[in-house]
Design a protein around this motif. Structure first.
Motif, mmCIF file in Angstrom:
data_model
loop_
_atom_site.group_PDB
_atom_site.id
_atom_site.type_symbol
_atom_site.label_atom_id
_atom_site.label_comp_id
_atom_site.label_asym_id
_atom_site.label_seq_id
_atom_site.Cartn_x
_atom_site.Cartn_y
_atom_site.Cartn_z
ATOM 1 N N ALA A 1 59.598 58.609 23.361
ATOM 2 C CA ALA A 1 60.155 59.603 24.614
ATOM 3 C C ALA A 1 58.735 58.807 25.454
ATOM 4 C CB ALA A 1 59.539 60.725 24.829
ATOM 5 N N ILE A 2 57.780 58.119 25.523
ATOM 6 C CA ILE A 2 57.031 57.513 26.491
ATOM 7 C C ILE A 2 57.164 55.925 26.604
ATOM 8 C CG2 ILE A 2 54.885 56.418 26.228
ATOM 9 C CD1 ILE A 2 53.691 59.172 25.449
ATOM 10 N N LEU A 3 57.579 55.362 25.472
ATOM 11 C CA LEU A 3 58.099 53.478 26.014
ATOM 12 C C LEU A 3 59.666 53.499 26.366
ATOM 13 C CD1 LEU A 3 56.899 52.947 21.344
ATOM 14 C CD2 LEU A 3 56.269 52.241 24.031
ATOM 15 N N SER A 4 60.179 54.648 25.849
ATOM 16 C CA SER A 4 61.557 54.643 26.521
ATOM 17 C C SER A 4 61.478 54.921 27.860
ATOM 18 C CB SER A 4 62.648 56.054 25.467
ATOM 19 O OG SER A 4 62.238 56.096 24.602
ATOM 20 N N ALA A 5 60.805 55.864 28.829
ATOM 21 C CA ALA A 5 60.557 56.154 30.312
ATOM 22 C C ALA A 5 60.056 54.980 30.382
ATOM 23 C CB ALA A 5 59.551 56.984 29.633
ATOM 24 N N LEU A 6 59.092 53.986 30.307
ATOM 25 C CA LEU A 6 58.691 53.329 30.515
ATOM 26 C C LEU A 6 59.571 51.584 30.410
ATOM 27 C CD1 LEU A 6 54.524 53.316 29.031
ATOM 28 C CD2 LEU A 6 55.517 54.081 31.689
ATOM 29 N N ILE A 7 60.303 51.362 29.327
ATOM 30 C CA ILE A 7 60.263 50.535 29.112
ATOM 31 C C ILE A 7 61.802 50.296 29.415
ATOM 32 C CG2 ILE A 7 61.404 48.430 27.477
ATOM 33 C CD1 ILE A 7 58.626 49.652 25.866
ATOM 34 N N MET A 8 62.420 51.273 29.500
ATOM 35 C CA MET A 8 64.734 50.860 29.528
ATOM 36 C C MET A 8 64.347 50.822 30.800
ATOM 37 S SD MET A 8 66.490 53.359 26.716
ATOM 38 C CE MET A 8 66.005 53.373 25.543
ATOM 39 N N PRO A 9 63.796 51.071 31.931
ATOM 40 C CA PRO A 9 64.400 51.107 33.288
ATOM 41 C C PRO A 9 64.102 49.304 33.663
ATOM 42 C CG PRO A 9 63.201 53.090 33.010
ATOM 43 C CD PRO A 9 63.076 52.657 31.814
#
Length: 226
Positions: free
Chosen positions: A210-218
């Motif tokens: 969840a943390i990595l997705s929120a940081l990396i995907m945008p």
């Protein structure tokens, strides 16, 4: 009127689904899936607006956050083991984020999806509030994202463990990380019933994803559309 009985009906349907599942364990009889289908049928047959049902089940919604926090208990109990495997967990979660992004923005367009639909699917494997925020940041359809998150969780809870066993995956740590990366809290809650160690690794994996997705995907999205 329905607003006052929405919570009792929801709980009744869920416990009936749990009872049915205990009598005949099957992916198709997953309690969450059966409860959702039963509630949809109830609302349609009685012509009840979803807003009224949502208002009536606000008590259940309020307990979702502490329920998620409760998943930290097995994580704490397995903390020493998790620390020793932190590099493995981080690598797996990072790979899961890139796979999710690739599937959404490179494979789905090959099947005819437009950019908005792809963005709506990008965060489907992380927990609902974060997935919805990711979808919003990527200009996706938030309601579609929420539905797909629930669908991913149900699939993981229903057939995730049998599928991994079919693939000859026996290590409980690997099973936990795989479920946590792919089917967030629903999958984690299910696997926790089977093995505490797998549940702990699934808990940390869903958090890290969840943390990595929120940081990396945008960031990846901005790079994609430039």
């Amino acid at each position: 009127m329905f607003v006052y009985i929405a919570t009792p009906i929801t709980l009744l349907l869920f416990f009936l689904a749990k009872k049915l599942y205990s009598l005949k364990p099957s992916g198709l009889l997953n309690p969450v899936l059966l409860t959702i289908l039963s509630l949809i049928l109830t609302l349609l047959l009685l012509d009840i607006p979803f807003a009224e049902y949502q208002q009536g089940t606000s008590v259940i919604t309020a307990f979702l956050e502490p329920a998620i926090v409760a998943l930290a208990v097995p994580l704490y109990l397995q903390l020493k083991v998790i620390r020793s495997r932190l590099k493995f967990i981080l690598t797996s979660c990072l790979l899961a984020v890139f796979v999710a992004f690739t599937c959404a923005f490179y494979i789905m367009p090959l099947l005819g999806a437009d950019l908005i639909t792809a963005a709506s699917f990008a965060g489907q494997s992380v927990t609902t509030p974060i997935a919805m925020e990711i979808s919003s940041n990527l200009n996706g359809i938030v309601s579609l994202t929420a539905a797909m998150v629930i669908f991913a969780g149900i699939i993981g809870a229903s057939i995730g463990l049998p599928f991994l066993r079919l693939c000859k995956v026996k290590d409980q740590q690997a099973i936990g990380v795989a479920i946590g990366c792919a089917s967030h809290a629903l999958g984690t809650a299910k696997i926790l019933e089977d093995n505490e160690e797998a549940g702990a690794f699934s808990s940390i994996a869903l958090i890290v994803c969840a943390i990595l997705s929120a940081l990396i995907m945008p960031i990846l999205y901005q790079w994609l559309i430039v």
